[in-house]
Design a protein around this motif. Sequence first.
Motif, PDB file in Angstrom:
ATOM      1  N   GLN A 162      -6.394 -19.804   9.369  1.00 29.04           N
ATOM      2  CA  GLN A 162      -8.075 -19.181   8.214  1.00 29.04           C
ATOM      3  C   GLN A 162      -8.480 -17.531   8.994  1.00 29.04           C
ATOM      4  O   GLN A 162      -8.731 -17.350   8.118  1.00 29.04           O
ATOM      5  CB  GLN A 162      -8.645 -20.286   8.962  1.00 29.04           C
ATOM      6  N   VAL A 163      -7.878 -17.300  10.142  1.00 31.35           N
ATOM      7  CA  VAL A 163      -8.715 -15.995  10.299  1.00 31.35           C
ATOM      8  C   VAL A 163      -8.016 -15.162   8.825  1.00 31.35           C
ATOM      9  O   VAL A 163      -8.730 -14.109   9.049  1.00 31.35           O
ATOM     10  CB  VAL A 163      -8.171 -15.633  11.772  1.00 31.35           C
ATOM     11  N   ALA A 164      -6.811 -15.370   9.209  1.00 32.89           N
ATOM     12  CA  ALA A 164      -5.882 -13.852   8.171  1.00 32.89           C
ATOM     13  C   ALA A 164      -6.772 -14.178   6.733  1.00 32.89           C
ATOM     14  O   ALA A 164      -6.724 -13.310   5.805  1.00 32.89           O
ATOM     15  CB  ALA A 164      -4.571 -14.639   8.529  1.00 32.89           C
ATOM     16  N   THR A 165      -6.833 -15.171   6.693  1.00 32.95           N
ATOM     17  CA  THR A 165      -6.666 -15.719   4.430  1.00 32.95           C
ATOM     18  C   THR A 165      -8.330 -15.060   4.695  1.00 32.95           C
ATOM     19  O   THR A 165      -8.745 -14.719   3.857  1.00 32.95           O
ATOM     20  CB  THR A 165      -7.203 -17.850   4.683  1.00 32.95           C
ATOM     21  N   SER A 166      -9.102 -15.622   5.835  1.00 32.85           N
ATOM     22  CA  SER A 166     -10.697 -14.897   5.811  1.00 32.85           C
ATOM     23  C   SER A 166     -10.694 -13.326   5.738  1.00 32.85           C
ATOM     24  O   SER A 166     -11.577 -12.444   5.047  1.00 32.85           O
ATOM     25  CB  SER A 166     -11.455 -14.938   6.896  1.00 32.85           C
ATOM     26  N   ALA A 167      -9.852 -13.148   6.104  1.00 31.43           N
ATOM     27  CA  ALA A 167      -9.422 -11.007   6.612  1.00 31.43           C
ATOM     28  C   ALA A 167      -8.614 -10.408   5.544  1.00 31.43           C
ATOM     29  O   ALA A 167      -9.336  -9.512   4.598  1.00 31.43           O
ATOM     30  CB  ALA A 167      -8.909 -10.751   7.047  1.00 31.43           C
ATOM     31  N   VAL A 168      -7.990 -11.597   4.019  1.00 30.40           N
ATOM     32  CA  VAL A 168      -7.430 -10.839   3.547  1.00 30.40           C
ATOM     33  C   VAL A 168      -8.744 -11.275   2.711  1.00 30.40           C
ATOM     34  O   VAL A 168      -8.755 -10.338   1.894  1.00 30.40           O
ATOM     35  CB  VAL A 168      -7.049 -11.639   3.158  1.00 30.40           C
ATOM     36  N   GLU A 169      -9.832 -12.346   2.459  1.00 27.62           N
ATOM     37  CA  GLU A 169     -10.556 -12.345   1.479  1.00 27.62           C
ATOM     38  C   GLU A 169     -11.749 -11.352   1.235  1.00 27.62           C
ATOM     39  O   GLU A 169     -11.478 -10.222   0.340  1.00 27.62           O
ATOM     40  CB  GLU A 169     -11.118 -13.492   1.258  1.00 27.62           C
ATOM     41  N   HIS A 170     -11.598 -10.953   2.678  1.00 28.18           N
ATOM     42  CA  HIS A 170     -13.047  -9.364   2.458  1.00 28.18           C
ATOM     43  C   HIS A 170     -12.070  -8.466   2.876  1.00 28.18           C
ATOM     44  O   HIS A 170     -13.063  -7.024   2.151  1.00 28.18           O
ATOM     45  CB  HIS A 170     -12.955  -9.293   4.238  1.00 28.18           C
ATOM     46  N   ALA A 171     -10.934  -7.893   2.411  1.00 29.66           N
ATOM     47  CA  ALA A 171     -10.257  -6.872   2.317  1.00 29.66           C
ATOM     48  C   ALA A 171     -10.227  -6.467   0.758  1.00 29.66           C
ATOM     49  O   ALA A 171     -10.179  -5.498  -0.010  1.00 29.66           O
ATOM     50  CB  ALA A 171      -8.649  -7.192   2.713  1.00 29.66           C
ATOM     51  N   ALA A 172     -10.015  -7.955  -0.155  1.00 34.93           N
ATOM     52  CA  ALA A 172     -10.463  -7.537  -1.951  1.00 34.93           C
ATOM     53  C   ALA A 172     -11.620  -7.103  -1.732  1.00 34.93           C
ATOM     54  O   ALA A 172     -11.666  -6.689  -2.861  1.00 34.93           O
ATOM     55  CB  ALA A 172      -9.868  -9.185  -2.148  1.00 34.93           C
ATOM     56  N   HIS A 173     -12.283  -7.665  -1.271  1.00 39.59           N
ATOM     57  CA  HIS A 173     -13.974  -7.423  -1.415  1.00 39.59           C
ATOM     58  C   HIS A 173     -14.127  -6.050  -1.616  1.00 39.59           C
ATOM     59  O   HIS A 173     -14.944  -5.335  -2.639  1.00 39.59           O
ATOM     60  CB  HIS A 173     -14.714  -8.007  -0.715  1.00 39.59           C
ATOM     61  N   VAL A 174     -13.800  -5.512   0.235  1.00 41.22           N
ATOM     62  CA  VAL A 174     -14.230  -4.393  -0.321  1.00 41.22           C
ATOM     63  C   VAL A 174     -13.518  -3.654  -0.682  1.00 41.22           C
ATOM     64  O   VAL A 174     -13.350  -2.371  -1.637  1.00 41.22           O
ATOM     65  CB  VAL A 174     -13.815  -4.092   2.006  1.00 41.22           C
ATOM     66  N   ALA A 175     -12.195  -3.011  -1.009  1.00 40.59           N
ATOM     67  CA  ALA A 175     -10.472  -3.061  -2.409  1.00 40.59           C
ATOM     68  C   ALA A 175     -11.726  -2.494  -3.454  1.00 40.59           C
ATOM     69  O   ALA A 175     -11.643  -1.639  -4.261  1.00 40.59           O
ATOM     70  CB  ALA A 175      -9.623  -3.560  -2.193  1.00 40.59           C
ATOM     71  N   ALA A 176     -12.227  -3.899  -4.079  1.00 42.77           N
ATOM     72  CA  ALA A 176     -12.758  -3.653  -5.277  1.00 42.77           C
ATOM     73  C   ALA A 176     -13.953  -2.976  -5.507  1.00 42.77           C
ATOM     74  O   ALA A 176     -14.575  -2.176  -6.502  1.00 42.77           O
ATOM     75  CB  ALA A 176     -13.509  -5.293  -5.512  1.00 42.77           C
ATOM     76  N   ARG A 177     -14.860  -3.029  -4.325  1.00 40.19           N
ATOM     77  CA  ARG A 177     -16.295  -2.316  -4.264  1.00 40.19           C
ATOM     78  C   ARG A 177     -15.939  -0.834  -4.028  1.00 40.19           C
ATOM     79  O   ARG A 177     -16.156  -0.138  -4.435  1.00 40.19           O
ATOM     80  CB  ARG A 177     -16.580  -3.015  -2.927  1.00 40.19           C
ATOM     81  N   ASP A 178     -14.881  -0.891  -3.192  1.00 40.56           N
ATOM     82  CA  ASP A 178     -14.764   0.918  -3.460  1.00 40.56           C
ATOM     83  C   ASP A 178     -13.974   1.669  -4.534  1.00 40.56           C
ATOM     84  O   ASP A 178     -14.317   2.167  -4.642  1.00 40.56           O
ATOM     85  CB  ASP A 178     -13.600   0.742  -2.240  1.00 40.56           C
ATOM     86  N   ALA A 179     -13.582   0.695  -5.151  1.00 28.83           N
ATOM     87  CA  ALA A 179     -12.672   1.076  -6.436  1.00 28.83           C
ATOM     88  C   ALA A 179     -14.142   1.227  -7.326  1.00 28.83           C
ATOM     89  O   ALA A 179     -13.705   1.976  -8.687  1.00 28.83           O
ATOM     90  CB  ALA A 179     -11.551  -0.068  -6.922  1.00 28.83           C
ATOM     91  N   SER A 180     -15.310   0.157  -7.549  1.00 24.87           N
ATOM     92  CA  SER A 180     -15.953   0.388  -8.597  1.00 24.87           C
ATOM     93  C   SER A 180     -16.771   1.725  -8.684  1.00 24.87           C
ATOM     94  O   SER A 180     -17.493   2.527  -8.921  1.00 24.87           O
ATOM     95  CB  SER A 180     -17.048  -0.734  -8.568  1.00 24.87           C
ATOM     96  N   LEU A 181     -16.863   2.277  -7.492  1.00 29.64           N
ATOM     97  CA  LEU A 181     -17.125   4.617  -6.753  1.00 29.64           C
ATOM     98  C   LEU A 181     -16.903   4.744  -7.834  1.00 29.64           C
ATOM     99  O   LEU A 181     -17.186   5.570  -7.566  1.00 29.64           O
ATOM    100  CB  LEU A 181     -17.665   3.754  -5.803  1.00 29.64           C
ATOM    101  N   ALA A 182     -15.338   4.518  -7.776  1.00 26.02           N
ATOM    102  CA  ALA A 182     -14.394   5.878  -8.222  1.00 26.02           C
ATOM    103  C   ALA A 182     -14.627   6.156  -9.507  1.00 26.02           C
ATOM    104  O   ALA A 182     -15.831   5.672 -10.394  1.00 26.02           O
ATOM    105  CB  ALA A 182     -13.203   5.334  -8.132  1.00 26.02           C
ATOM    106  N   ARG A 183     -14.747   7.525 -10.622  1.00 25.10           N
ATOM    107  CA  ARG A 183     -15.015   7.865 -11.995  1.00 25.10           C
ATOM    108  C   ARG A 183     -13.600   7.685 -12.668  1.00 25.10           C
ATOM    109  O   ARG A 183     -13.208   7.349 -13.359  1.00 25.10           O
ATOM    110  CB  ARG A 183     -15.212   9.327 -11.240  1.00 25.10           C
ATOM    111  N   THR A 184     -12.331   7.364 -11.818  1.00 23.59           N
ATOM    112  CA  THR A 184     -10.988   7.262 -13.019  1.00 23.59           C
ATOM    113  C   THR A 184     -10.318   6.284 -12.013  1.00 23.59           C
ATOM    114  O   THR A 184     -10.733   5.738 -11.215  1.00 23.59           O
ATOM    115  CB  THR A 184     -10.437   8.908 -13.040  1.00 23.59           C
ATOM    116  N   PRO A 185      -9.605   5.728 -13.503  1.00 22.13           N
ATOM    117  CA  PRO A 185      -8.878   4.584 -12.541  1.00 22.13           C
ATOM    118  C   PRO A 185      -7.565   4.621 -11.884  1.00 22.13           C
ATOM    119  O   PRO A 185      -7.155   4.051 -10.511  1.00 22.13           O
ATOM    120  CB  PRO A 185      -7.593   4.012 -13.849  1.00 22.13           C
ATOM    121  N   GLU A 186      -6.798   6.102 -11.133  1.00 20.33           N
ATOM    122  CA  GLU A 186      -6.510   6.876 -10.655  1.00 20.33           C
ATOM    123  C   GLU A 186      -6.612   6.362  -8.841  1.00 20.33           C
ATOM    124  O   GLU A 186      -6.689   6.188  -8.590  1.00 20.33           O
ATOM    125  CB  GLU A 186      -5.550   7.966 -10.422  1.00 20.33           C
ATOM    126  N   ALA A 187      -8.404   7.384  -9.291  1.00 22.49           N
ATOM    127  CA  ALA A 187      -8.934   7.200  -7.586  1.00 22.49           C
ATOM    128  C   ALA A 187      -9.666   6.084  -7.672  1.00 22.49           C
ATOM    129  O   ALA A 187      -9.815   5.693  -6.281  1.00 22.49           O
ATOM    130  CB  ALA A 187     -10.290   7.899  -7.885  1.00 22.49           C
TER     131      ALA A 187
END
Length: 147
Positions: free
Chosen positions: A41-66
């Motif tokens: 349960q702890v690992a599942t929650s951490a992986v879900e949180h990491a996905a949310h943070v990754a998507a948010r940080d990626a959405s702030l980038a200006r290019t697909p590579e960034a």
Amino acid sequence: MTARRGAAIGSERGSVTLELAILTPALILLLALMVLVGRVQVATSAVEHAAHVAARDASLARTPEAARTAAVTAALRELTAQDVDCTSPDVTVDTTGFAAPLGQPARITATVTCLVDFTDLAAPAPLPGSRSLTGTATSALDAWRTR
């Protein structure tokens, strides 16, 4: 009457010790199973949180590579911060939203896959070796910014 009561009590001597000896392995196995479920349960929650943070940080980038670089960095940072020991972390980023026409809804999706190892759990019975956990999150790109 007194002799009968004494005989009945005397004939059951040691039965509590025997019951405890029989039930102890089952109780230890139950405790190990509870620890395993908690860790999943702890690992599942951490992986879900990491996905949310990754998507948010990626959405702030200006290019697909960034965006890909930002997503991978953010996901690994979050998994490390939450003490999730991934055997082989994998971060996949869908950057097709960068190709969307201006003014149209655009999204970035990040998928984090983590292989969590359970062999380090001390238990009397063999526990499953590892489990693959996946978390997916989507974040919106600004529809009016220059892509």
